[in-house]
Design a protein around this motif. Structure first.
Motif, PDB file in Angstrom:
ATOM      1  N   ALA A 145       0.809  -1.029   0.342  1.00 45.96           N
ATOM      2  CA  ALA A 145       0.562  -0.107   0.150  1.00 45.96           C
ATOM      3  C   ALA A 145       1.184   0.903  -0.221  1.00 45.96           C
ATOM      4  O   ALA A 145       0.503   2.564  -0.861  1.00 45.96           O
ATOM      5  N   ARG A 146       2.159   0.767   0.754  1.00 41.20           N
ATOM      6  CA  ARG A 146       3.086   2.360   0.569  1.00 41.20           C
ATOM      7  C   ARG A 146       3.393   2.756  -0.495  1.00 41.20           C
ATOM      8  O   ARG A 146       3.789   4.322  -0.717  1.00 41.20           O
ATOM      9  N   LEU A 147       3.766   1.184  -1.066  1.00 42.42           N
ATOM     10  CA  LEU A 147       4.475   1.763  -2.331  1.00 42.42           C
ATOM     11  C   LEU A 147       3.359   1.870  -3.315  1.00 42.42           C
ATOM     12  O   LEU A 147       4.257   2.638  -4.285  1.00 42.42           O
ATOM     13  N   ALA A 148       2.397   1.636  -3.023  1.00 46.60           N
ATOM     14  CA  ALA A 148       1.524   2.135  -4.416  1.00 46.60           C
ATOM     15  C   ALA A 148       1.345   3.350  -4.712  1.00 46.60           C
ATOM     16  O   ALA A 148       0.622   4.096  -5.456  1.00 46.60           O
ATOM     17  N   SER A 149       1.020   4.593  -3.340  1.00 51.96           N
ATOM     18  CA  SER A 149       1.149   5.550  -3.217  1.00 51.96           C
ATOM     19  C   SER A 149       2.556   6.076  -3.417  1.00 51.96           C
ATOM     20  O   SER A 149       2.441   7.674  -3.061  1.00 51.96           O
ATOM     21  N   ALA A 150       3.091   5.925  -3.529  1.00 47.47           N
ATOM     22  CA  ALA A 150       5.037   6.159  -3.570  1.00 47.47           C
ATOM     23  C   ALA A 150       4.928   6.608  -4.705  1.00 47.47           C
ATOM     24  O   ALA A 150       3.975   6.704  -5.890  1.00 47.47           O
ATOM     25  N   PRO A 151       5.613   7.863  -5.275  1.00 44.47           N
ATOM     26  CA  PRO A 151       5.263   8.531  -6.517  1.00 44.47           C
ATOM     27  C   PRO A 151       6.297   7.979  -7.157  1.00 44.47           C
ATOM     28  O   PRO A 151       6.906   7.272  -7.499  1.00 44.47           O
ATOM     29  N   ASP A 152       5.666   8.048  -8.807  1.00 44.86           N
ATOM     30  CA  ASP A 152       6.474   7.170  -9.689  1.00 44.86           C
ATOM     31  C   ASP A 152       8.100   7.865  -9.586  1.00 44.86           C
ATOM     32  O   ASP A 152       8.684   8.923 -10.143  1.00 44.86           O
ATOM     33  N   PRO A 153       8.878   6.909  -9.835  1.00 39.76           N
ATOM     34  CA  PRO A 153      10.332   7.123 -10.283  1.00 39.76           C
ATOM     35  C   PRO A 153      11.123   8.300 -10.562  1.00 39.76           C
ATOM     36  O   PRO A 153      12.051   8.941 -10.512  1.00 39.76           O
ATOM     37  N   ILE A 167      23.142   7.113  -3.679  1.00 42.08           N
ATOM     38  CA  ILE A 167      23.648   6.628  -4.651  1.00 42.08           C
ATOM     39  C   ILE A 167      25.118   5.590  -4.812  1.00 42.08           C
ATOM     40  O   ILE A 167      25.502   6.708  -3.057  1.00 42.08           O
ATOM     41  N   ARG A 168      25.398   4.476  -4.901  1.00 42.18           N
ATOM     42  CA  ARG A 168      26.486   2.987  -4.742  1.00 42.18           C
ATOM     43  C   ARG A 168      26.854   3.234  -5.524  1.00 42.18           C
ATOM     44  O   ARG A 168      26.769   3.273  -6.728  1.00 42.18           O
ATOM     45  N   VAL A 169      28.093   3.609  -5.508  1.00 46.24           N
ATOM     46  CA  VAL A 169      29.583   3.633  -6.689  1.00 46.24           C
ATOM     47  C   VAL A 169      30.615   2.486  -5.936  1.00 46.24           C
ATOM     48  O   VAL A 169      31.251   3.564  -5.153  1.00 46.24           O
ATOM     49  N   ALA A 170      31.060   1.447  -7.161  1.00 42.75           N
ATOM     50  CA  ALA A 170      31.990   0.304  -6.520  1.00 42.75           C
ATOM     51  C   ALA A 170      32.619   0.587  -7.768  1.00 42.75           C
ATOM     52  O   ALA A 170      32.666   0.926  -8.382  1.00 42.75           O
ATOM     53  N   ASN A 171      34.486   0.024  -6.995  1.00 50.79           N
ATOM     54  CA  ASN A 171      35.112  -0.028  -7.706  1.00 50.79           C
ATOM     55  C   ASN A 171      34.469  -1.723  -8.617  1.00 50.79           C
ATOM     56  O   ASN A 171      35.162  -1.450 -10.046  1.00 50.79           O
ATOM     57  N   THR A 172      34.718  -2.838  -7.849  1.00 52.05           N
ATOM     58  CA  THR A 172      33.473  -3.744  -8.196  1.00 52.05           C
ATOM     59  C   THR A 172      32.769  -4.136  -6.773  1.00 52.05           C
ATOM     60  O   THR A 172      32.953  -4.093  -5.724  1.00 52.05           O
ATOM     61  N   GLY A 173      31.443  -4.169  -7.473  1.00 49.36           N
ATOM     62  CA  GLY A 173      30.271  -4.521  -5.900  1.00 49.36           C
ATOM     63  C   GLY A 173      29.293  -4.225  -7.037  1.00 49.36           C
ATOM     64  O   GLY A 173      29.057  -5.211  -8.363  1.00 49.36           O
ATOM     65  N   ILE A 174      28.483  -3.524  -5.771  1.00 52.56           N
ATOM     66  CA  ILE A 174      27.392  -3.183  -7.612  1.00 52.56           C
ATOM     67  C   ILE A 174      27.095  -2.076  -6.915  1.00 52.56           C
ATOM     68  O   ILE A 174      26.980  -1.513  -5.617  1.00 52.56           O
ATOM     69  N   SER A 175      26.897  -0.856  -8.088  1.00 51.51           N
ATOM     70  CA  SER A 175      26.717   0.064  -8.301  1.00 51.51           C
ATOM     71  C   SER A 175      25.111   0.304  -8.521  1.00 51.51           C
ATOM     72  O   SER A 175      24.810  -0.574  -9.505  1.00 51.51           O
ATOM     73  N   GLY A 176      24.549   1.330  -7.991  1.00 49.77           N
ATOM     74  CA  GLY A 176      23.894   1.571  -8.242  1.00 49.77           C
ATOM     75  C   GLY A 176      22.373   2.736  -8.129  1.00 49.77           C
ATOM     76  O   GLY A 176      23.323   3.669  -7.203  1.00 49.77           O
ATOM     77  N   VAL A 177      21.411   3.052  -7.982  1.00 42.60           N
ATOM     78  CA  VAL A 177      20.367   3.809  -7.314  1.00 42.60           C
ATOM     79  C   VAL A 177      19.575   3.479  -7.357  1.00 42.60           C
ATOM     80  O   VAL A 177      18.900   2.600  -6.872  1.00 42.60           O
ATOM     81  N   ILE A 178      19.502   3.924  -5.766  1.00 45.66           N
ATOM     82  CA  ILE A 178      17.986   2.821  -4.895  1.00 45.66           C
ATOM     83  C   ILE A 178      17.226   4.551  -3.939  1.00 45.66           C
ATOM     84  O   ILE A 178      17.655   5.257  -3.535  1.00 45.66           O
ATOM     85  N   ASP A 179      16.218   4.803  -4.321  1.00 39.88           N
ATOM     86  CA  ASP A 179      15.566   5.632  -3.866  1.00 39.88           C
ATOM     87  C   ASP A 179      15.235   5.698  -2.262  1.00 39.88           C
ATOM     88  O   ASP A 179      15.312   4.591  -1.476  1.00 39.88           O
ATOM     89  N   GLY A 180      14.271   6.731  -2.418  1.00 40.31           N
ATOM     90  CA  GLY A 180      14.358   6.574  -0.803  1.00 40.31           C
ATOM     91  C   GLY A 180      12.973   5.742  -0.441  1.00 40.31           C
ATOM     92  O   GLY A 180      12.781   5.471   0.808  1.00 40.31           O
ATOM     93  N   TYR A 181      12.346   4.419  -0.747  1.00 32.22           N
ATOM     94  CA  TYR A 181      11.503   3.526  -0.503  1.00 32.22           C
ATOM     95  C   TYR A 181      12.777   2.706  -0.592  1.00 32.22           C
ATOM     96  O   TYR A 181      11.891   1.017  -1.059  1.00 32.22           O
ATOM     97  N   GLY A 182      13.860   2.483  -0.741  1.00 35.01           N
ATOM     98  CA  GLY A 182      14.210   1.206  -1.209  1.00 35.01           C
ATOM     99  C   GLY A 182      14.262   0.211  -2.218  1.00 35.01           C
ATOM    100  O   GLY A 182      15.156  -1.179  -3.056  1.00 35.01           O
ATOM    101  N   ARG A 183      13.428   0.817  -3.695  1.00 34.75           N
ATOM    102  CA  ARG A 183      13.367   0.211  -4.814  1.00 34.75           C
ATOM    103  C   ARG A 183      14.987   0.716  -5.596  1.00 34.75           C
ATOM    104  O   ARG A 183      15.469   1.803  -5.821  1.00 34.75           O
TER     105      ARG A 183
END
Length: 536
Positions: A228-236, A467-483
């Motif tokens: 329900a919380r994610l359904a009400s979240a804005p479009d990322p 915003i996560r940036v790795a030499n190697t690992g997993i780089s990526g973007v995570i919004d405030g809802y953990g998506r």
């Protein structure tokens, strides 16, 4: 009857004696660790924790519970943190022999906290659903202590088993990782409350069975509320900062090659080429990982040519944000006293403009024992695992940086992201968290993947994108809802051009009052346990 199978299991586990009891506890701990990322076999938590409580029934004295809990924790730790051993294989000739001692030593140390939790449960001597509540309370309290004592290592907290489901993680926005852990333990251990140590039903009917039913359906309730919380979240795609385009660069340099004298300059040129790959003209800011520059910078004229070189990766009118080892003055500008005649060194995050001028600096404050400094240096003579003979110095703590063209940012280096409630300056909350790291130390193991999960959890707790940036690992973007909006996988090199998400708005965020919320949770669950003990 519904209690028949649990009853037989309870009798079997309670009857185990001697080494069989503690070996079984270790196996159950290992089984529970299979619920952790990236395996996520979370149903295994039920036999693991029910078995642990039934083993507790077979003890003659409460102090035996400490050894039982330690055995469970040892099995859990060996499976959960085996990846630490990979770091000792980067320079196997010098450190390889330490690998088994490091894994077993760390697992054994972490198991002390499980030993304390089980000892406390045994002292309470509660039964039925009340004992399940007691287990949840003391296990979470032990996890919280583990996040502080001996500099803290809150890795693989029980609530992290749900990281595969953004809906389940939403509870962390209200109750933090501790609330997720409470819920997980209540559900996992609930079936153990149906029977006594002799296998007979534990007061069939009434409040005890009702409590067990509630505990079992808690994950479904949390999932529904999260959906329900994610359904009400804005479009990322629409909820982003205007006029900002970040380029995340993951160079994927092998740790064994990173500091080779004949390759270091080539590493710098390679990451610059990646940074200026097609599409560079649309980028406003470039972000490199931890120690992306394999040179010890001093930020004086000696390094002017190198700074001009790396600044060529900064977009026109924009900035280059990068991890860098450096020496010199501390983050607050004061030149501290060198150690043993050597200048102080720092694991830092620095920001450069197109001229190579330094726009901002942050020094890592939560250093890795034995990786970035050696505890009890006066007693232990061996060197740390990272390059260089001396220890790194520690910065002052979470800092919010004001950067041109960007919202205020909280930089975190490597495992600083794993500490709940310790990732932002509470007096000046940022608009985003930038986590730079180098997970090449740990190979293709569960470690880098579990590290990424910590970033997801902090994003939900804080309501702030990571915003996560790795030499190697997993780089990526995570919004405030953990998506997870986009990512570069472990072992890959490349760039990721991404918009910067905005923070969550009009939501009660856990971290703002995290200390009081944890105390409140503990108090409420202890009160629940006292209430249920009369019905068990």
């Amino acid at each position: 009857m519904i209690e028949a199978f649990p009853g037989r299991c309870a009798v079997f586990f309670a009857a185990l004696k001697g080494w069989r009891r503690y070996a079984t506890a270790a196996l159950l701990g290992a089984l529970a660790a299979l619920a952790l990322p990236p395996v996520h076999l979370f149903p295994f938590l039920i036999p693991a924790f029910c078995g642990l409580l039934w083993l507790l029934d077979g003890l003659d004295r409460p102090r035996q519970a400490a050894l039982l809990g330690w055995s469970f924790g040892l099995g859990h730790g060996v499976v959960g943190v085996y990846w630490v051993g990979h770091a000792f294989l980067v320079d196997a000739a010098q450190y390889g022999f330490l690998m088994p001692f490091a894994v077993l030593g760390l697992a054994g140390l972490l198991a002390v906290f499980q030993a304390l939790a089980l000892y406390a449960v045994a002292l309470l001597a509660w039964n039925g659903a009340a004992r399940v509540v007691g287990l949840a309370v003391f296990w979470v309290l032990a996890e919280w202590l583990r996040s502080w004592i001996f500099t803290g290592f809150p890795w693989n907290l029980m609530g992290s088993v749900w990281s595969f489901s953004p809906a389940m993680l939403q509870l962390a926005a209200l109750a933090g990782i501790w609330g997720l852990s409470f819920m997980t333990l209540l559900a996992a251990a609930a079936p153990a409350a149906l029977v006594c140590r002799d296998g007979q039903p534990n007061r069939p009917g009434g409040a005890n069975r009702a409590a067990v039913l509630v505990f079992l359906i808690l994950p479904a309730v949390v999932w529904g509320a999260g959906m329900a919380r994610l359904a009400s979240a804005p479009d990322p795609d629409a909820h982003v900062v205007e006029d900002v385009m970040l380029r995340l660069v993951q160079p994927n340099v092998e740790q064994s090659e990173k500091w080779r004298q004949d390759l270091r300059l080539g590493h710098v040129n390679d990451i610059i080429r990646l940074s200026r790959a097609p599409g560079f003209e649309k980028v406003t800011h470039v972000i490199w990982p931890e120690t992306a520059i394999p040179f010890l910078l001093s930020n004086d004229e000696r390094d002017a040519q190198l700074r001009r070189l790396i600044a060529s990766a900064a977009p026109a009118g924009g900035l280059l944000l990068t991890g860098v080892p450096r020496m010199g003055a501390g983050q607050n500008g004061a030149l501290e006293r060198p150690t043993a005649g050597r200048p102080l060194t720092w694991n830092s995050f620095q920001v450069f403009d197109v001229t190579g001028s330094l726009a901002a600096n942050y020094d890592k404050f939560h250093l890795v024992p034995f990786g970035e400094y050696v505890p009890f240096r006066g007693l232990l003579s061996f060197s740390k695992l990272t390059a260089g003979r001396g220890d790194f110095s520690s910065g002052p703590g979470p800092t919010t940086l004001s950067l041109p063209g960007l919202p205020p940012a909280s930089p975190l280096i490597c495992y600083e992201i794993i500490f709940p409630g310790q990732v932002v300056d509470p007096g000046e909350r940022p608009g985003w968290i930038i986590n730079v790291t180098n997970d090449a130390w740990f190979g293709d193991s569960s470690g880098p993947r579990q590290h990424f999960v910590s970033a997801q959890l902090r994003a939900v707790e804080e309501g702030i994108p990571v915003i996560r940036v790795a030499n190697t690992g997993i780089s990526g973007v995570i919004d405030g809802y953990g998506r997870v909006l986009s990512r570069i996988e472990l072992g890959k090199s490349g760039v990721l051009d991404v918009a910067l998400p905005k923070p969550v708005v009009n939501q009660e965020i856990y971290s703002i009052s995290s200390g009081w919320k944890l105390i409140t949770q503990l108090f409420l669950f202890i009160a629940l346990g006292f209430g249920l003990r009369n019905f068990s």
